[in-house]
Scaffold this motif. Structure first.
Motif, PDB file in Angstrom:
ATOM      1  N   VAL A 148     -18.546  -0.950  72.649  1.00  0.00           N
ATOM      2  CA  VAL A 148     -19.703  -0.784  71.755  1.00  0.00           C
ATOM      3  C   VAL A 148     -19.470   0.376  70.793  1.00  0.00           C
ATOM      4  N   LEU A 149     -18.953   1.491  71.298  1.00  0.00           N
ATOM      5  CA  LEU A 149     -18.651   2.627  70.417  1.00  0.00           C
ATOM      6  C   LEU A 149     -17.619   2.242  69.371  1.00  0.00           C
ATOM      7  N   SER A 150     -16.616   1.458  69.776  1.00  0.00           N
ATOM      8  CA  SER A 150     -15.603   0.998  68.825  1.00  0.00           C
ATOM      9  C   SER A 150     -16.232   0.120  67.753  1.00  0.00           C
ATOM     10  N   CYS A 151     -17.185  -0.740  68.161  1.00  0.00           N
ATOM     11  CA  CYS A 151     -17.873  -1.598  67.197  1.00  0.00           C
ATOM     12  C   CYS A 151     -18.721  -0.777  66.227  1.00  0.00           C
ATOM     13  N   ILE A 152     -19.320   0.299  66.737  1.00  0.00           N
ATOM     14  CA  ILE A 152     -20.101   1.179  65.860  1.00  0.00           C
ATOM     15  C   ILE A 152     -19.211   1.748  64.754  1.00  0.00           C
ATOM     16  N   VAL A 153     -18.066   2.302  65.156  1.00  0.00           N
ATOM     17  CA  VAL A 153     -17.143   2.905  64.187  1.00  0.00           C
ATOM     18  C   VAL A 153     -16.610   1.852  63.225  1.00  0.00           C
ATOM     19  N   CYS A 154     -16.176   0.711  63.783  1.00  0.00           N
ATOM     20  CA  CYS A 154     -15.611  -0.362  62.961  1.00  0.00           C
ATOM     21  C   CYS A 154     -16.653  -0.930  62.000  1.00  0.00           C
ATOM     22  N   GLY A 155     -17.857  -1.192  62.514  1.00  0.00           N
ATOM     23  CA  GLY A 155     -18.900  -1.762  61.684  1.00  0.00           C
ATOM     24  C   GLY A 155     -19.317  -0.832  60.556  1.00  0.00           C
ATOM     25  N   ILE A 156     -19.489   0.445  60.863  1.00  0.00           N
ATOM     26  CA  ILE A 156     -19.871   1.410  59.827  1.00  0.00           C
ATOM     27  C   ILE A 156     -18.794   1.496  58.753  1.00  0.00           C
ATOM     28  N   ALA A 157     -17.522   1.544  59.168  1.00  0.00           N
ATOM     29  CA  ALA A 157     -16.413   1.625  58.208  1.00  0.00           C
ATOM     30  C   ALA A 157     -16.358   0.382  57.321  1.00  0.00           C
ATOM     31  N   LEU A 158     -16.480  -0.794  57.932  1.00  0.00           N
ATOM     32  CA  LEU A 158     -16.432  -2.032  57.144  1.00  0.00           C
ATOM     33  C   LEU A 158     -17.607  -2.117  56.181  1.00  0.00           C
ATOM     34  N   GLY A 159     -18.784  -1.703  56.647  1.00  0.00           N
ATOM     35  CA  GLY A 159     -19.954  -1.722  55.778  1.00  0.00           C
ATOM     36  C   GLY A 159     -19.826  -0.788  54.593  1.00  0.00           C
ATOM     37  N   ARG A 160     -19.127   0.328  54.804  1.00  0.00           N
ATOM     38  CA  ARG A 160     -18.930   1.305  53.720  1.00  0.00           C
ATOM     39  C   ARG A 160     -17.919   0.816  52.696  1.00  0.00           C
ATOM     40  N   PHE A 161     -16.835   0.177  53.178  1.00  0.00           N
ATOM     41  CA  PHE A 161     -15.746  -0.222  52.285  1.00  0.00           C
ATOM     42  C   PHE A 161     -15.931  -1.609  51.682  1.00  0.00           C
ATOM     43  N   PHE A 162     -16.681  -2.484  52.363  1.00  0.00           N
ATOM     44  CA  PHE A 162     -16.871  -3.846  51.861  1.00  0.00           C
ATOM     45  C   PHE A 162     -18.358  -4.222  51.868  1.00  0.00           C
ATOM     46  N   PRO A 163     -19.193  -3.463  51.162  1.00  0.00           N
ATOM     47  CA  PRO A 163     -20.636  -3.727  51.207  1.00  0.00           C
ATOM     48  C   PRO A 163     -21.010  -5.103  50.651  1.00  0.00           C
ATOM     49  N   GLU A 164     -20.326  -5.571  49.591  1.00  0.00           N
ATOM     50  CA  GLU A 164     -20.664  -6.855  49.001  1.00  0.00           C
ATOM     51  C   GLU A 164     -20.439  -8.002  49.981  1.00  0.00           C
ATOM     52  N   THR A 165     -19.363  -7.887  50.761  1.00  0.00           N
ATOM     53  CA  THR A 165     -19.056  -8.944  51.720  1.00  0.00           C
ATOM     54  C   THR A 165     -20.169  -9.103  52.747  1.00  0.00           C
ATOM     55  N   PHE A 166     -20.652  -7.998  53.266  1.00  0.00           N
ATOM     56  CA  PHE A 166     -21.678  -8.066  54.303  1.00  0.00           C
ATOM     57  C   PHE A 166     -23.046  -8.415  53.725  1.00  0.00           C
ATOM     58  N   GLN A 167     -23.288  -8.063  52.490  1.00  0.00           N
ATOM     59  CA  GLN A 167     -24.518  -8.504  51.838  1.00  0.00           C
ATOM     60  C   GLN A 167     -24.505 -10.017  51.656  1.00  0.00           C
ATOM     61  N   TRP A 168     -23.319 -10.569  51.346  1.00  0.00           N
ATOM     62  CA  TRP A 168     -23.179 -12.025  51.219  1.00  0.00           C
ATOM     63  C   TRP A 168     -23.423 -12.708  52.566  1.00  0.00           C
ATOM     64  N   ILE A 169     -22.873 -12.140  53.638  1.00  0.00           N
ATOM     65  CA  ILE A 169     -23.091 -12.696  54.976  1.00  0.00           C
ATOM     66  C   ILE A 169     -24.580 -12.667  55.326  1.00  0.00           C
ATOM     67  N   GLY A 170     -25.248 -11.586  54.956  1.00  0.00           N
ATOM     68  CA  GLY A 170     -26.663 -11.452  55.245  1.00  0.00           C
ATOM     69  C   GLY A 170     -27.521 -12.470  54.515  1.00  0.00           C
ATOM     70  N   ARG A 171     -26.993 -13.042  53.411  1.00  0.00           N
ATOM     71  CA  ARG A 171     -27.765 -14.015  52.636  1.00  0.00           C
ATOM     72  C   ARG A 171     -27.569 -15.456  53.115  1.00  0.00           C
ATOM     73  N   ILE A 172     -26.661 -15.684  54.054  1.00  0.00           N
ATOM     74  CA  ILE A 172     -26.430 -17.055  54.551  1.00  0.00           C
ATOM     75  C   ILE A 172     -27.508 -17.375  55.561  1.00  0.00           C
ATOM     76  N   GLU A 173     -28.634 -17.896  55.088  1.00  0.00           N
ATOM     77  CA  GLU A 173     -29.796 -18.138  55.939  1.00  0.00           C
ATOM     78  C   GLU A 173     -30.298 -19.561  55.798  1.00  0.00           C
ATOM     79  N   LEU A 174     -30.944 -20.037  56.844  1.00  0.00           N
ATOM     80  CA  LEU A 174     -31.650 -21.310  56.830  1.00  0.00           C
ATOM     81  C   LEU A 174     -32.952 -21.099  57.589  1.00  0.00           C
ATOM     82  N   ALA A 175     -34.086 -21.290  56.907  1.00  0.00           N
ATOM     83  CA  ALA A 175     -35.410 -21.062  57.500  1.00  0.00           C
ATOM     84  C   ALA A 175     -35.512 -19.642  58.062  1.00  0.00           C
ATOM     85  N   HIS A 176     -35.023 -18.664  57.298  1.00  0.00           N
ATOM     86  CA  HIS A 176     -35.066 -17.240  57.647  1.00  0.00           C
ATOM     87  C   HIS A 176     -34.205 -16.893  58.863  1.00  0.00           C
ATOM     88  N   VAL A 177     -33.294 -17.777  59.247  1.00  0.00           N
ATOM     89  CA  VAL A 177     -32.375 -17.507  60.350  1.00  0.00           C
ATOM     90  C   VAL A 177     -30.979 -17.341  59.776  1.00  0.00           C
TER      91      VAL A 177
END
Length: 359
Positions: free
Chosen positions: A33-62
């Motif tokens: 979990v700690l490794s995921c925290i570090v990895c996730g924060i780093a990826l979110g900082r360096f590739f924000p557009e990618t994760f914003q795109w992932i966040g928009r892939i929704e169907l009926a708010h899911v």
């Protein structure tokens, strides 16, 4: 006197319960979990557009990627539950009574009280003001979902009765199908937090009802080929659940990264009410089982299921109801982070106190 032959399900339960070692993933869950925290924060900082795109892939708010990961995460765990073991509850009515009392009448409301006390009042000056309600909601979600999979591990480590463990998990899961949404709605209402009933019931159907149906259908298909084939299949698909959990956490922290960097004390502060709740409920269930005269190998799994949480469901529901970037999602992940070290402490205490318990 002839001994009754065990069914294939009983043999599976007993075999799994006599394995005293934890898997690599379970033993080092906090490290992952700690490794995921570090990895996730780093990826979110360096590739924000990618994760914003992932966040928009929704169907009926899911969110579809997260929904798929959650199914992969939950279904293998629910396959371990044998609902035919429900008849075993009559063998230890007192232990089951303690389990149900602590899981459904004490645990959710004690966590609500702790969340209100710590988050809304004592720790409020050090937490983001706009996320206080969301943190409280996440803690409530965590407490409203009794443990399903990891309790088998804790029971093995305390030499708990395998059939009792199986029966209490099956009974809790049946209750959870019907009680989870109303209980969460009641707790949120008491805390004066708006209840999104439509989204909450959708989350229950998506993350409890459908996975239970899929898991039990798959379980029956595998058991029809024999218990050996079932055990072999479970060994193969077990890592799916672990991998999906880690991938979900990376996505979550990619969205939460900036908030954590801005408020580094948040995780430590949220862990305090969770820690107190775990120790309080495990001690209460353990003492109540002793008071009603249950055996030690019944008291241990009863106390441990009252202390641990079905954190996969809590994370899924928090994301579905409040969103990736919510304080509720972060609060449920803190439960994942401290699950293993705290539960290992409880395991050590109940094992070390066996002589006192039986005196």
């Amino acid at each position: 006197m002839t001994k009754k032959k065990a069914s294939p399900q009983d043999e599976i339960a007993i075999a799994s319960a006599t394995q005293t070692s934890m898997s690599l993933f379970e033993r080092y869950l906090s490290v992952w979990v700690l490794s995921c925290i570090v990895c996730g924060i780093a990826l979110g900082r360096f590739f924000p557009e990618t994760f914003q795109w992932i966040g928009r892939i929704e169907l009926a708010h899911v969110n579809l990627p997260v929904g798929l990961l959650i199914w992969i995460m939950i279904v293998p765990m629910l396959m371990k539950v044998d609902f035919s073991a429900l008849h075993e509850v009559r063998r230890h009515v007192r232990g089951i009574g303690v389990t149900l009392f602590v899981n459904w009448l004490v645990k959710p409301f004690s966590m609500a009280a702790l969340a209100w006390l710590f988050v809304r009042h004592w720790f409020a000056p050090w937490l983001p003001a706009d996320q206080l309600d969301s943190y409280i909601a996440g803690l409530m979600l965590l407490a409203a979902a009794p443990c399903t999979a990891m309790v088998f591990v804790w029971s093995r480590l305390t030499h708990g009765d395998p059939l009792f463990t199986l029966s209490q998990v099956a009974l809790n899961d049946v209750i959870m199908i019907f009680a989870f949404a109303p209980l969460v709605g009641l707790l949120l209402g008491i805390a004066a937090i708006s209840v999104p009933w439509g989204t909450l019931f959708t989350s229950v159907v998506l993350y409890i009802v459908i996975p239970v149906i899929l898991a039990q259908w798959w379980r029956r298909r595998l058991l029809a080929r024999g218990s050996v084939n079932f055990a072999a299949a479970m060994k193969k698909i077990g890592p799916w659940s672990s991998g999906a959990l880690l991938a979900t956490l990376i996505l979550l922290f990619a969205f939460q990264g900036q908030a954590i960097l801005d408020q580094p004390l948040v995780i430590a502060l949220l862990s305090v009410p969770i820690l107190i709740q775990v120790l309080f409920n495990s001690a209460l269930a353990y003492a109540l089982n002793r008071a009603v005269g249950e055996k030690h190998n019944i008291a241990c799994p009863s106390a441990l299921i009252g202390a641990s949480n079905f954190f996969e469901l809590a994370v899924a529901t928090a994301i579905g109801v409040f969103g990736f970037s919510s304080g509720a999602a972060l609060a449920t992940v803190v439960g994942v982070l401290i699950e293993v070290p705290v539960m290992l402490l409880v395991v050590h205490v109940v094992n070390a106190s066996k002589h006192w318990y039986e005196t």
